[in-house]
Scaffold this motif. Structure first.
Motif: not given
Length: 753
Positions: A102-104, A106, A123
């Protein structure tokens, strides 16, 4: 001419002049009206064209935003960490992995649903207030439709946990050939809505149910763009697609006009204002993009044109007065032209491009500041310096060829300055172009010079980098070839080790039975008791035959030879197999009870069936090794053309923690030297080859392994027997099978004889 005639002529001229001005006034009024109407038509056409362009741009932006993450669900569905979580393993690994993705990527939220629709990984697992973990989303259509169809589903709705609307992409996750769950990616589209709301455009998107799901005006969210039946609204509320929303109608009044050029135009009365409405389809999601334009935007240009026309009409009266100002205006234009030329000269002097002018003999006539610095040319030398003394040209190319060849003069060429200012820096590379111009009624040549030193350095650096990359690629290729050779050798060694382990495991079972029979013969020979020795010797031949068949089967596996398949009465075959192991069972004092129907038949490879039964029996013997009264029950049954063979012991059962690893290769709970961990794995693989399966469970204080195989066709009803570990002989012609004794009891009878 009399005074009355003069007065009459004056009156006539006044009347003509008055009518003329009246005509002009009427013409101006008609012109103003026409211009105003034309302005309205042009403005309407312009607005519709702008709406179409804006809709195309917005549709492209929306499609790009929705398809930006199309790759992600499919990528997650094949990841081992996601599949392991669906098998109830690695909860922490799955949560951290989804949070990392999720963080990578976006994306806003990613969560995993099991077969029942329960979120088992998310997530946002660290958000205690809004975590999805443990939430039941089985009511969501994207879950049920994905599980039913086995394909990806798209869905827009308002989050029941966070209350934030979003676009959901659901992808099925296959585990062992079946759908084990659904991985969902949620896009909240907040940045897209913020970009819409930052503009003056009034746009909204309605789904297939006429509900507004995206809007540049937040107050219009979840309204209806058309009437919807009450049953459909009830279904929307039941699916909790937009919880806590009333779904009021977007407009309170609607107007439709038909114009020859524009067709049908729709107008909505929304929140006290009239809007021109245009709808554009979004076929990829079965949505509609609706563009709204206020009536003020349509009327304002018409008002401006009206006022402008009135102003122009007023200005028409003052045209004669303006004629007197033309001479002054012409003079101002000339002065402006002079100032423009002066500004142009200053611009040429200040730009970072060398500009110089020379005649047909090559004598420099004019240079700007940059060219003078580049050529190291002092102002006093202008008019005396030959351009050919300042630049280097390739051998065999004459400078005059550039002047007479139009193809050369229109192109850029590279050369070097002959006398650079800094002798330590070497030559300065430049790029130049020529153009012939007219100057003071004589031909001149205009040359532009650009310093390309930085570009040359970049080209040299790029060339060196290319050479370095080529050598690196060659080196990496050699390393990969060496690694591939090592991997092939390792694979060969591993395959040889697996084959050796399989041979050792499969020959250990009959060898153990042979050792037991040999030990019994040796014991009786020492006691000079020859009763039962013949039977023990007779049991050695089937065991030796079985070991030979095991070796033959391994040979068949290697060369893919066809195997022998035959029909067998299962109860008779089991009693015969237990008879071959009578000495081994008697040595360990194990009581074996057999129960089943003599009519149950299978059509299988006897060697493979014996390998399955031998491994299950050996596993049961190991389980009851330390039991005071060891008992093994062998049960046969048939239901709906499926035969079940169960082997149950009273050895205490199996630990639930390792139940899922029983059929894994090389997994064993025995001590070193007592097992390879291949028995149950081989039995499971053979059962699957025969079209069946093996399951394990704990029952009545022991472990129970059940093999299910397809039954063979037969023509008579089964006859139920309750017996022991060998086939019983019938007494008389009664037609009934007497009860058999167990193996340990038969051994006791022989000893008594």
């Amino acid at each position: 001419m009399s005074l009355s005639d003069v007065h009459h002529q004056t009156f006539s001229e006044s009347s003509v002049e008055g009518r003329r001005w009246l005509y002009w006034r009427l013409l101006l009024v008609a012109l103003v009206v026409c211009l105003t109407g034309l302005a309205g038509v042009i403005q309407l056409s312009h607005l519709m064209e702008e709406n179409a362009k804006s809709a195309t741009l917005l549709k492209g932006t929306l499609h790009s935003e929705l398809s930006r993450f199309d790759y992600l669900p499919e990528l997650l569905s094949v990841d081992d960490r996601v599949k392991n979580r669906l098998q109830r393993r690695d909860a922490g690994v799955a949560n951290r992995y989804l949070a990392f993705v999720t963080a990578t990527s976006e994306a806003n939220k990613i969560f995993l649903l099991d077969r029942q629709g329960i979120a088992i990984a998310s997530s946002n697992y660290q958000d205690e207030a809004h975590s999805f973990v443990g939430q039941d989303y089985s009511f969501r259509p994207y879950f049920s439709e994905t599980v039913d169809s086995g394909r990806r589903q798209y869905y827009f709705g308002k989050g029941v946990t966070t209350g934030i609307p979003g676009f959901f992409i659901a992808e099925p996750v296959s585990v062992n050939g079946e759908i084990g769950g659904v991985v969902v990616v949620k896009l909240e589209l907040s940045e897209l809505l913020d970009s819409w709301r930052a503009t003056r455009d009034l746009v909204l998107v309605a789904d297939s149910q006429n509900v507004v799901i995206l809007s540049s005006q937040e107050r219009w969210m979840y309204r209806l763009v058309d009437s919807v039946p009450e049953l459909q609204l009830a279904q929307i509320r039941l699916a909790r697609q937009f919880p806590d929303e009333s779904h009021a109608l977007m407009y309170t009044a609607q107007l439709r006009l038909t114009l020859p050029i524009f067709g049908i135009l729709s107008f909505w009365y929304v929140d006290g204002h009239w809007y021109l409405v245009e709808a554009f389809p979004l076929p990829s999601q079965d949505w509609r993009l609706i563009h709204l334009v206020t009536i003020q935007q349509l009327l304002e240009p018409m008002l401006y044109v009206l006022l402008s026309s009135l102003v122009l009409a007023t200005l028409a009266w003052s045209l004669l007065r303006e004629r007197a100002k033309k001479l002054g205006l012409r003079r101002m234009v000339q002065e402006a032209e002079v100032r423009r030329l002066q500004d142009l000269q200053r611009l040429i002097d200040d730009i970072h491009i060398g500009v110089l002018l020379f005649d047909h003999q090559g004598i420099v006539r004019s240079v700007n500041r940059y060219a003078g610095n580049l050529l190291q040319l002092e102002p006093s030398l202008v008019g005396e310096t030959d351009i050919r003394d300042q630049l280097l040209f390739d051998e065999g190319v004459k400078f005059c060829e550039f002047l007479v060849d139009p193809q050369r003069t229109l192109q850029y060429h590279e050369t070097c300055v002959r006398h650079p200012r800094d002798s330590d820096a070497g030559v300065i590379p430049v790029m130049f172009a020529l153009a012939e111009v007219e100057y003071a009624d004589s031909p001149r040549y205009l040359m532009t010079l650009v310093n390309i030193t930085k570009r040359k350095r970049a080209e040299d650096a790029l060339w060196e980098l290319n050479e370095s990359l080529e050598s690196t690629v060659l080196e990496r290729t050699r390393e990969l070839e060496q690694a591939q050779q090592a991997l092939v050798q390792k694979s060969k060694t591993l395959a040889l080790g697996n084959m050796a382990a399989t041979i050792v495991h499969e020959l250990s079972q009959p060898l153990s039975a042979v050792n037991s029979s040999v030990a019994a013969i040796e014991h009786k020979s020492l006691q000079q008791n020859w009763i039962g020795v013949g039977e023990s010797v007779a049991r050695l031949k089937p065991l030796a035959t079985k070991m030979a068949k095991v070796v033959q089967m391994l040979k068949n596996f290697s060369y893919e030879d066809a195997e022998d398949v035959e029909s067998v009465a299962l109860l008779t075959w089991i009693n015969r197999s237990l008879e071959e192991r009578r000495d081994q069972l008697a040595e360990k004092g194990v009581q074996v009870r057999v129960e089943g129907s003599a009519a149950i038949e299978l059509r299988v490879s006897l060697l493979k069936l014996d390998l399955v039964f031998s491994n299950l029996l050996a596993n049961a013997l190991d389980a009851v090794e330390k039991v005071a009264s060891p008992v093994i029950d062998v049960t046969l049954s048939e239901h709906e053309k499926v035969v079940s063979l169960s082997v149950q012991d009273n050895g205490g059962g199996i630990d639930e923690a390792i139940m899922g690893q029983l059929f894994s290769p090389y997994f064993t709970t025995k001590g070193i030297g007592k097992g390879l961990g291949l028995g149950l794995s081989i039995a499971n693989e053979i059962a699957q080859q025969l079209g069946g399966s093996i399951s394990a469970s704990n029952r009545n204080g022991g472990a129970c392994f059940t093999v299910t195989l397809p039954a063979a066709a037969r023509s008579q009803e089964p006859e139920v027997l309750s017996g022991v570990g060998q086939p019983s002989e019938q007494h008389g012609d009664s037609g009934k099978s007497p009860s058999s004794k167990n193996v340990s009891e038969r051994q006791h009878d022989q000893s008594a004889q």
